[in-house]
Design a protein around this motif. Structure first.
Motif, PDB file in Angstrom:
ATOM      1  N   THR A 170       0.808  -1.268   0.064  1.00 24.70           N
ATOM      2  CA  THR A 170       0.143  -0.024  -0.021  1.00 24.70           C
ATOM      3  C   THR A 170       0.818   1.233  -0.126  1.00 24.70           C
ATOM      4  OG1 THR A 170      -0.165   0.001   2.330  1.00 24.70           O
ATOM      5  CG2 THR A 170      -1.710  -1.216   1.336  1.00 24.70           C
ATOM      6  N   GLY A 171       2.106   0.793   0.140  1.00 24.36           N
ATOM      7  CA  GLY A 171       3.068   2.299   0.208  1.00 24.36           C
ATOM      8  C   GLY A 171       2.992   2.967   1.778  1.00 24.36           C
ATOM      9  N   ALA A 172       2.702   2.097   2.612  1.00 22.44           N
ATOM     10  CA  ALA A 172       2.535   2.596   4.139  1.00 22.44           C
ATOM     11  C   ALA A 172       4.041   2.589   4.666  1.00 22.44           C
ATOM     12  CB  ALA A 172       1.726   1.551   5.021  1.00 22.44           C
ATOM     13  N   VAL A 225       6.778   3.942   8.994  1.00 24.98           N
ATOM     14  CA  VAL A 225       5.433   3.552   8.785  1.00 24.98           C
ATOM     15  C   VAL A 225       4.569   4.399   8.663  1.00 24.98           C
ATOM     16  CG1 VAL A 225       3.810   1.510   9.054  1.00 24.98           C
ATOM     17  CG2 VAL A 225       6.482   1.398   9.628  1.00 24.98           C
ATOM     18  N   ASP A 226       3.429   4.401   7.636  1.00 22.99           N
ATOM     19  CA  ASP A 226       2.366   5.134   7.524  1.00 22.99           C
ATOM     20  C   ASP A 226       1.264   4.225   8.200  1.00 22.99           C
ATOM     21  OD1 ASP A 226       0.132   6.823   7.265  1.00 22.99           O
ATOM     22  OD2 ASP A 226       0.662   7.345   5.078  1.00 22.99           O
ATOM     23  N   ARG A 227       1.004   4.587   9.534  1.00 24.76           N
ATOM     24  CA  ARG A 227      -0.096   3.543   9.996  1.00 24.76           C
ATOM     25  C   ARG A 227      -1.513   3.821   9.718  1.00 24.76           C
ATOM     26  NH1 ARG A 227       3.846   4.101  13.750  1.00 24.76           N
ATOM     27  NH2 ARG A 227       4.650   2.625  15.087  1.00 24.76           N
ATOM     28  N   HIS A 228      -1.567   5.078   8.960  1.00 20.36           N
ATOM     29  CA  HIS A 228      -2.996   5.313   8.250  1.00 20.36           C
ATOM     30  C   HIS A 228      -3.278   4.152   7.442  1.00 20.36           C
ATOM     31  CE1 HIS A 228      -1.588   9.353   9.831  1.00 20.36           C
ATOM     32  NE2 HIS A 228      -2.336   9.252  10.649  1.00 20.36           N
ATOM     33  N   ILE A 229      -2.188   3.779   6.507  1.00 18.75           N
ATOM     34  CA  ILE A 229      -2.707   2.789   5.510  1.00 18.75           C
ATOM     35  C   ILE A 229      -1.992   1.557   5.675  1.00 18.75           C
ATOM     36  CG2 ILE A 229      -3.409   4.696   3.906  1.00 18.75           C
ATOM     37  CD1 ILE A 229      -0.389   4.464   2.590  1.00 18.75           C
ATOM     38  N   ILE A 271      -1.904  -2.036   6.487  1.00 14.12           N
ATOM     39  CA  ILE A 271      -2.896  -3.061   6.597  1.00 14.12           C
ATOM     40  C   ILE A 271      -2.202  -4.284   7.431  1.00 14.12           C
ATOM     41  CG2 ILE A 271      -4.137  -2.642   4.428  1.00 14.12           C
ATOM     42  CD1 ILE A 271      -2.914  -4.760   3.183  1.00 14.12           C
ATOM     43  N   GLY A 272      -1.177  -4.417   7.908  1.00 19.76           N
ATOM     44  CA  GLY A 272      -0.656  -5.431   8.931  1.00 19.76           C
ATOM     45  C   GLY A 272      -0.343  -6.596   8.063  1.00 19.76           C
ATOM     46  N   CYS A 290      -0.620  -2.896  13.380  1.00 19.51           N
ATOM     47  CA  CYS A 290       0.255  -2.217  12.586  1.00 19.51           C
ATOM     48  C   CYS A 290       1.820  -2.552  12.602  1.00 19.51           C
ATOM     49  CB  CYS A 290       0.356  -0.598  12.715  1.00 19.51           C
ATOM     50  SG  CYS A 290      -1.324  -0.131  11.959  1.00 19.51           S
TER      51      CYS A 290
END
Lengths: 131, 409, 257
Positions: free
Chosen positions: C134-136, C147-151, C153-154, C187
């Motif tokens: 996702t590019g997180a 890590v962009d935890r908003h996106i 998905i784990g 996350c």
């Protein structure tokens, strides 16, 4: 739809600002901010678009590394959080608190606080007692 | 050519009810397991910061790999023009779609944030093979769906061949993508190799055909529809051939790695002193999953239903072990931050990582398998997927046998 | 003055740690540095990035660890990291997040043993960023990998891809997070190089701790600034990257390994 409901609710509450007696039974309880005189945008705008501001801001803060915006989530919390009788902050996502009260009424899940701190200091000194 | 008659499976029989309710129960338990994992957090699973992918991924990879393999039967009939396989094209496509759905469900429900699945669709990182797979998987549903349409609707017959070719190419690319999830991991000595893509394709041939055979035997045994002995025999021979191919790529995979000094330790671990992984590799994957069934098939002049069921079951068990050794065994070996040195830390560096799958994880995986069987049963009850009779035991046997035999060789 | 400042100062008041926000404190520290340049420790070659200004690719933050100064019985860097980022020991150590850990490296031939801290290496070509669906997992303009935890998905593919075992999966429901380090269930997380401190012109917590009470083995700075201490040392001394053969070009360099 949820936004419409929220707007109606909150505007209704605003009309009765300050008097708990005026709040309708079962409606969300919008707590007053603990500081400041006005929000970062007019209230009707915030009701409809607060999540857009936050969504936009998270890109700027995290991915671009820009600090000091008035639309930071930490900024929202610093004004809208409440303290209990002992002067300690109550998590803003606790039942009846600013965020949770409205979101519970509108049945909209808040995803912010699975990660974000729910009080201004975020952690405090009693971290080890947290779990 | 004789007209093939397709029939829906008989519904509402006691056996049908028992099967469907049983499968629903297994699915419900799996879903409960997933819910428990998501709400409590992955600490309730056997997965750790060392073994980051566990038994759900073994189930998921197994099903996703098998999905593309299950489509082979249809491809042999259409793309490679073996008429004897054509009647089974519909079942083949249905099984492929169902297996992929089952595998993806398990994969998605194991995510840390399954509620954010939509993010995987809205945010696309072009350099990620994982992201590419999201499109390969969804595309597979569409392509195989179209393929099934051209099979079942005679007015779309002119699209049959192009759809078949597209589906065949798509499944090759899809399995290449699945293998490359591991093949592109440069950090891990057990993976990082171009051979992972063809290895996974050869695995898909075995898993897919084995599961296809088992479903076929169950349906035709359970509903009493006739199957020609030659169809049985040729399916077994084809399975043995696929096993040989799988074994070949396994040999290439390990020989290449052994020749590479820095990979010596991990190869020694998997092949010689890895405990459960070594045992699973030699005992289950190689012997039970390939050598034994191949011997049984090749020494038998006429493979019957019983033996086909046995070798197909062995292939499934061996295949599952193979995926387990790849996914879990590959992670059990610690990352080599300093090759040749002994390292240790509070973060389990330099140690063999242990993994014991927990009940909710296993339940989730089994729930995925149940979903596959549920979908296959449901759809083939509602729509005519299975031919009334398979092959003709009398008049057309030689022709059928020859055609399939050619495909097998 | 921005409202943001108020937030932080309120935070200071509440926790009773002196009643001054980070930036206010920084200003004071800077003044001390000017008055007493000989103190050295307080003097920084880099400055706080002003509010409203994004991270820039003119910087490339890096670390240099002199492992000959990393002592066997010292773990102040690890403690400082845990405290700064609000990390706790979980019920199961195998599930506990570790942004930084101390590695013991033993040569079986010579018997030589040495120690070094390992954290996210903040690579120029990070495998975690390449594989993230996702590019997180992303690299900020100044080279800090986050890590962009908003996106996120784990899916943990980044944990499979990282050669340095730098990432952890958050397997517990978190409470009382630090406001500058949001972290939570499901996350993936890892060392942020204390981006919140770096943005304020301060060293990461581990580096500060190492220089204050540890062996003084760590240096933080801008690899693109030729006048920074780290750049000068990297230019003149023999430094190594862990698994440099993988070509990810880590921003963390080591001496004596």
């Amino acid at each position: 739809m949820a936004v419409m409901v929220l707007s109606a609710v909150a505007l209704g509450s605003a009309a009765h600002a300050g008097s708990d007696a005026g709040a309708h039974a079962g409606w969300p309880h919008i707590t007053k901010p603990i500081k400041g005189t006005h929000c970062v945008k007019p209230v009707p705008y915030m009701l409809r678009y607060h999540f857009d501001l936050l969504l936009h801001q998270r890109e700027i803060t995290l991915r671009k590394g820009v600090h000091g915006s008035k639309y930071d989530l930490t900024n929202c919390i610093s004004c809208h959080v409440n303290k209990n009788a002992n002067g300690q902050y109550i998590p803003i996502n606790a039942p009846g608190q600013f965020c949770q009260s409205c979101h519970e009424y509108a049945a909209v899940h808040i995803d912010c606080f699975s990660c974000h701190a729910t009080t201004p200091q975020g952690g405090g000194d009693d971290q080890t007692a947290a779990r | 050519m004789k007209k093939i008659e397709y029939r829906e499976l008989p519904a509402w029989t006691p056996g049908w009810w028992a099967l469907m309710i049983g499968l629903l129960v297994v699915m419900a338990i799996g879903l409960a397991g997933a819910l428990y994992m998501e709400t409590e957090g992955h600490h309730v699973t056997g997965m750790t910061n060392q073994i980051v992918w566990g038994i759900p991924h073994v189930f998921a990879v197994f099903m996703i790999v098998a999905a593309s393999g299950a489509l082979n039967v249809a491809s042999i009939g259409s793309v490679f023009g073996r008429d004897a396989y054509k009647p089974l094209g519909r079942v083949s496509g249905l099984l492929a779609i169902s297996l992929l759905a089952g595998g993806l469900c398990v994969l998605v429900l194991d995510l840390g944030k399954p509620d954010r699945l939509i993010v995987a669709m809205t945010h696309f990182n072009i350099t990620s093979i994982f992201a590419w797979n999201v499109y390969l998987y969804t595309g597979f549903f569409v392509v195989v769906g179209l393929y099934l349409w051209t099979m079942m609707d005679w007015t779309k017959k002119r699209f049959y061949k192009p759809a078949a070719t597209l589906a065949f190419l798509w499944r090759l690319i899809l399995t290449t993508g699945t293998g490359s999830i591991f093949g592109f991991l440069v950090a891990r000595d057990a993976y990082s190799s171009a051979v992972m893509a063809p290895l996974f394709i050869s695995m898909s041939f075995v898993f897919g055909l084995a599961i296809f055979n088992l479903i076929l035997l169950a349906v035709y045994g359970g509903s009493g529809r006739p199957v020609s002995p030659d169809v049985i025999h040729r399916k077994a021979r084809l399975l043995a051939l696929f096993m040989a191919a799988d074994l070949y790529f396994v040999v290439v995979q390990h020989i290449t790695a052994i020749y590479w000094p820095s990979r010596d330790p991990v190869e020694r671990f998997i092949l010689l002193d890895g405990g459960i992984y070594t045992w699973l590799f030699w005992g289950v994957q190689v012997f039970l999953g390939a050598v034994l069934p191949m011997a049984l098939i090749y020494r038998c002049k006429q493979v019957g239903r019983g033996l086909l069921r046995l070798v197909s079951s062995l292939a499934v068990v061996g295949g599952f072990a193979q995926v387990y050794v790849i996914v879990i065994g590959g992670q059990a070996w610690p990352l080599e931050l300093f090759p040749g040195q002994q390292i240790s830390s509070s973060f389990a560096d330099g140690r063999i990582h242990s993994y014991v799958p927990s009940a909710p994880e296993i339940a989730l995986g089994l729930g995925g398998i149940a979903l596959v069987l549920f979908l296959v049963t449901l759809v083939s009850t509602a729509l005519p997927f299975f031919p009334q009779a398979l092959g003709n035991a009398e008049a057309e046997t030689p022709a059928v046998g020859e055609a399939v035999g050619q495909a097998a060789e | 003055m921005s409202d943001d400042r108020n937030t932080r100062e309120t935070a200071g008041d509440q926790t009773g740690t002196g009643g001054i926000g980070r930036r206010a404190f920084l200003g004071a520290a800077g003044a001390v540095a000017v008055l007493a340049p000989g103190l050295g420790l307080a003097a920084h070659a880099f400055e706080a990035r002003p509010d409203g200004v994004p991270a820039s690719s003119k910087h490339r933050w890096g670390m240099l660890v002199d492992t000959t100064k990393c002592k066997s019985n010292c773990h102040v860097c690890v403690d400082a990291c845990n405290k700064e980022n609000g990390l706790y020991e979980e019920a199961d150590p195998k599930d506990t997040a570790q942004y930084i850990r101390k590695l013991t490296v033993h040569d079986p031939d010579t018997g030589y043993t040495h120690y070094l801290p390992v954290m996210c290496q903040h690579c120029t070509h990070p495998a975690c960023v390449a594989v993230c669906p996702t590019g997180a997992s992303f690299k900020r303009a100044d080279g800090i990998v986050l890590v962009d935890r908003h996106i996120c998905i784990g899916c943990r593919y980044c944990m499979m891809a990282c050669p340095y075992k730098a990432r952890s999966f958050d397997e517990y429901t978190e409470k009382n997070q630090k406001w500058y380090n949001p972290r939570g269930l499901g996350c993936v997380e890892g060392c942020t190089m204390c981006a919140h401190l770096v943005d304020e012109g301060k060293d990461p917590a581990c580096v500060t701790a190492c220089n204050k009470t540890g062996g003084g083995a760590m240096v933080f700075g801008d690899l693109k600034d030729p006048t920074s201490e780290i750049s000068k040392r990297v230019a003149t001394e023999q430094t190594t990257q862990i698994r440099a053969d993988l070509g990810m070009d880590p921003g963390v360099r080591y001496e004596g390994i």
